[in-house]
Design an enzyme around this catalytic site. Structure first.
Site, PDB file in Angstrom:
ATOM      1  N   SER A   1      -9.727  -0.494   7.116  1.00  0.00           N
ATOM      2  CA  SER A   1      -9.160  -0.386   5.760  1.00  0.00           C
ATOM      3  C   SER A   1      -8.418  -1.597   5.224  1.00  0.00           C
ATOM      4  O   SER A   1      -8.071  -1.625   4.048  1.00  0.00           O
ATOM      5  CB  SER A   1      -8.236   0.819   5.678  1.00  0.00           C
ATOM      6  OG  SER A   1      -9.006   1.966   5.425  1.00  0.00           O
TER       7      SER A   1
ATOM      8  N   SER B   1      -9.603   1.726   2.788  1.00  0.00           N
ATOM      9  CA  SER B   1      -8.743   2.419   1.873  1.00  0.00           C
ATOM     10  C   SER B   1      -7.694   1.556   1.166  1.00  0.00           C
ATOM     11  O   SER B   1      -7.155   1.966   0.153  1.00  0.00           O
ATOM     12  CB  SER B   1      -8.028   3.536   2.643  1.00  0.00           C
ATOM     13  OG  SER B   1      -7.205   2.982   3.659  1.00  0.00           O
TER      14      SER B   1
ATOM     15  N   LYS C   1       0.845  -1.197   0.000  1.00  0.00           N
ATOM     16  CA  LYS C   1       0.000   0.000   0.000  1.00  0.00           C
ATOM     17  C   LYS C   1       0.882   1.248   0.000  1.00  0.00           C
ATOM     18  O   LYS C   1       1.894   1.298   0.710  1.00  0.00           O
ATOM     19  CB  LYS C   1      -0.880  -0.029   1.253  1.00  0.00           C
ATOM     20  CG  LYS C   1      -1.914   1.083   1.336  1.00  0.00           C
ATOM     21  CD  LYS C   1      -2.791   0.896   2.575  1.00  0.00           C
ATOM     22  CE  LYS C   1      -3.894   1.926   2.677  1.00  0.00           C
ATOM     23  NZ  LYS C   1      -4.751   1.730   3.864  1.00  0.00           N
TER      24      LYS C   1
END
Ligand code: GLN
Length: 471
Positions: free
Chosen positions: A173, A149, A74
């Protein structure tokens, strides 16, 4: 492919690491123009790492389980050699100056970093629609969001564009996008994985964890990245031995089902799938008990006071002087204002404003302090529940993956996506999500995630319980 399969094939010389990595790069080339899971792919670096792995195997050297395994990271986790944008214009050209602790550990184990994945700006969102670089699509239906996210990592794993991914989870997330993309996601106990090198969103809630194709893979990655770290004072060690129990005991576990999680707002089809999954545990010997977590209703409200408060403090550092974007202006104050106005998207600005408000004198007692008190009540309620049961099971999300644009106009409807996940962050608990069912919508199957929550430091037990589920 799973990590153990790759390890077997590499050590058995059934496939070279270069061939395997090339296969994943081809997959990225083929699929990612549509899905947009990656913000940056390092083809050359990945191939070079693969070559080194092959040389090791050729020399007969022993390799670790994670050696040669393609991982996606990420883009809010610092990884040397890559940019680290946090999905924001303000860090568009920011180069990671060092490796986050979890990256350093994975690098040491020989994992291969394929690239950096898309996210909602500064990890604020539930759909990746808040990324400054355009949304990611759900690999199972491109009209729908992958969740967020960590939507980029979830989609990359779900589409077979890497073997596993890293995400961060502040209010859901890792788990919510994992559920939306039909993969396993694991949010460890707060502090179990060092946050050093993670771009901070809300420091008392943030936690790094894996997204993977199997619970075993999630455990292997968690094993590699966890542990106390001198660079993160909140980090801690979890003893795998004392927590994990043998499979017979695991079969007889007590599962608590909080009635507050099955009421209004949940898609009836999801409810049915989750009940079916819990039934399977029961058939295997688990005892099911209805429990009550009466403060569940306050979880979201508490989260949306504490999180923005911490956001407003953490994001003050992006001032146009020290990091990333800098807009010229006549004086210092205007430089701050212009840079932040141009660099931050709407959702980030909204949360900075909310947090500044809740921390300001006169409002601090009414909002922030009160929220902290309710946070303690929520934590105690879980502790009380865990004195009688081993794990809690709930749905991971109230709905199936939704369509693009469906929730962008009304922030509160987007915030409701996290209703089942935020409590875990507020209490610092470990929780996993596993795909437990698929529901057909418009001729395409969409996944349902089963959420398994345990007491603090019971990470290995949660993973064991997750592993028992056979679809
Ligand atoms: N979707 C939640 C939010 O917008 C959670 C974010 C996260 O876990 N990073 O705050």
């Amino acid at each position: 492919m799973t990590i153990s399969q790759i390890h077997k094939q590499l050590t058995g010389k059934e496939v070279s690491c270069k061939e395997m990595v090339r296969g994943f790069l081809d997959e990225i080339k083929k699929k990612d123009k549509d899905i947009h899971a990656y913000l940056e792919v390092d083809e050359e670096g990945a191939m070079k790492q693969a070559e080194e792995v092959d040389a090791k195997i050729e020399k007969g050297e022993e390799i670790a389980e994670l050696t040669g395994v393609p991982i996606a990271v990420k883009d809010n986790i610092l990884t040397k050699g890559f940019n680290c944008t946090a999905g924001s214009k303000i860090l568009e050209n920011y180069k990671a100056p060092y490796d986050a602790t979890c990256i350093q550990k994975l690098r040491g184990a020989g994992a291969i970093f394929m690239g950096k994945t898309n996210l909602d700006e500064f990890a604020m969102g539930s759909s990746t629609e808040n990324s400054a670089f355009g949304p990611t699509k759900n690999p199972h239906n491109e009209e729908r969001v992958p969740g967020g996210s960590s939507g980029g990592s979830a989609a990359a794993v779900g589409a077979g564009m890497c073997v596993a991914g890293l995400g961060s989870d502040t209010g859901g997330s890792i788990r919510q996008p994992a559920a939306f993309c039909g993969v396993v996601g694991f949010k460890p106990t707060y502090g179990a994985v060092s946050r050093y090198g993670l771009i901070a969103m809300a420091s008392s809630l943030d936690q790094i964890g894996p997204l993977a194709n199997s619970v075993e893979d999630a455990r292997i990655i968690f094993d590699a990245i966890r542990g106390k770290d001198g660079f993160d004072a909140t980090s801690l060690d979890i003893n795998p031995k004392s927590e994990a129990r043998n499979s017979k005991q695991i079969q007889n576990i007590k599962i608590g089902i909080p009635k507050e999680y099955f009421g209004e707002g949940i898609d009836p089809e999801i409810k049915k799938s989750i009940e079916k999954a819990i039934k399977k545990y029961e058939e295997n010997g688990a005892k099911i008990e209805e429990i009550s977590l009466p403060h569940t209703d306050y979880g979201l409200a508490v989260y949306y006071i504490i999180m923005p408060s911490e956001v407003s403090a953490n994001l003050a550092r992006y001032d146009g002087i020290r990091y990333g974007l800098s807009k010229d202006a006549d004086n210092l104050l205007d430089t701050y204002i212009k840079t932040r106005h141009n660099g931050f998207g709407a959702e980030v600005r909204r949360r900075i404003m909310l947090g500044t408000h809740t921390l300001s004198s006169g409002y601090y007692d009414a909002y922030y302090l009160k929220a902290q008190k309710v946070r303690t009540l929520i934590k105690r309620e879980y502790e009380k529940a865990f004195s009688k049961i081993d794990v809690i099971m709930t749905p991971t999300t109230p709905t199936l993956p939704f369509e693009f644009g469906e929730k962008t106009k009304d922030p509160v409807s987007m915030y409701l996506s996290d209703i089942f996940t935020v409590g875990v962050n507020l209490a610092g608990l470990p929780a996993a999500t596993i795909p437990c069912d698929w529901i057909e919508k418009e001729g395409k199957k969409l996944p349902v995630g089963l959420h398994i929550i345990g007491p603090q430091k019971s990470d290995y037990k949660v993973l064991e319980v997750a592993e028992m589920f056979k679809n």
